[in-house]
Write a protein that holds these residues in place. Sequence first.
Motif, PDB file in Angstrom:
ATOM      1  N   LEU A 275       8.158   2.618   4.687  1.00 37.56           N
ATOM      2  CA  LEU A 275       8.748   1.542   5.476  1.00 37.56           C
ATOM      3  C   LEU A 275      10.008   0.957   4.849  1.00 37.56           C
ATOM      4  O   LEU A 275      10.805   0.335   5.533  1.00 37.56           O
ATOM      5  CB  LEU A 275       7.736   0.422   5.705  1.00 37.56           C
ATOM      6  N   THR A 276      10.188   1.139   3.545  1.00 34.64           N
ATOM      7  CA  THR A 276      11.393   0.578   2.903  1.00 34.64           C
ATOM      8  C   THR A 276      12.410   1.604   2.694  1.00 34.64           C
ATOM      9  O   THR A 276      13.020   2.283   3.101  1.00 34.64           O
ATOM     10  CB  THR A 276      11.073  -0.032   1.529  1.00 34.64           C
TER      11      THR A 276
ATOM     12  N   VAL B  41       0.858  -1.175   0.000  1.00 40.89           N
ATOM     13  CA  VAL B  41       0.000   0.000   0.000  1.00 40.89           C
ATOM     14  C   VAL B  41       0.900   1.232   0.000  1.00 40.89           C
ATOM     15  O   VAL B  41       1.727   1.407   0.889  1.00 40.89           O
ATOM     16  CB  VAL B  41      -0.929   0.019   1.241  1.00 40.89           C
ATOM     17  N   GLU B  42       0.754   2.027  -1.038  1.00 45.67           N
ATOM     18  CA  GLU B  42       1.543   3.269  -1.107  1.00 45.67           C
ATOM     19  C   GLU B  42       0.794   4.375  -0.397  1.00 45.67           C
ATOM     20  O   GLU B  42      -0.432   4.371  -0.389  1.00 45.67           O
ATOM     21  CB  GLU B  42       1.796   3.661  -2.571  1.00 45.67           C
ATOM     22  N   PRO B  43       1.417   5.299   0.260  1.00 44.20           N
ATOM     23  CA  PRO B  43       2.846   5.556   0.419  1.00 44.20           C
ATOM     24  C   PRO B  43       3.458   4.822   1.611  1.00 44.20           C
ATOM     25  O   PRO B  43       4.622   5.009   1.924  1.00 44.20           O
ATOM     26  CB  PRO B  43       2.903   7.054   0.632  1.00 44.20           C
TER      27      PRO B  43
END
Length: 126
Positions: free
Chosen positions: A125-126, A118-120
Amino acid sequence: LMGFIAGLSMSSVSRLKHTFSKLDKQTKQTIETLQALLNPSMSFKAYRSVLQHVGLPVLPYLGTYLTDLTFMEEGNPDFILSKKGNIRLINVEKRELVHRVLLDVKNYQDNPYKIPEVEPIHTFLT
């Protein structure tokens, strides 16, 4: 889940009798069911039984495995004497016990959750 039950079992929370009396019957029953499931008696027997029959993926409470490993390490000698008593042998049974526990944990790690990106949030998280 274990943290939730531990929090409810703290003396400062369990003394809130009036607050617990305001909970509806279904919520009280759910809490009692969870407390029975995570009862530490007989080395978490109820929890272990449910965990064996639940489908993967699952996030188990690692404290039970760490406790098992501790007792295996402390309760079994690293070496045993041969039947003649003159040769020290590696205690293979102890290694097999530890192997079974580590295999269980690895089995849980090898079954990933299928969570959609799910963006953003994914980018954050990455």
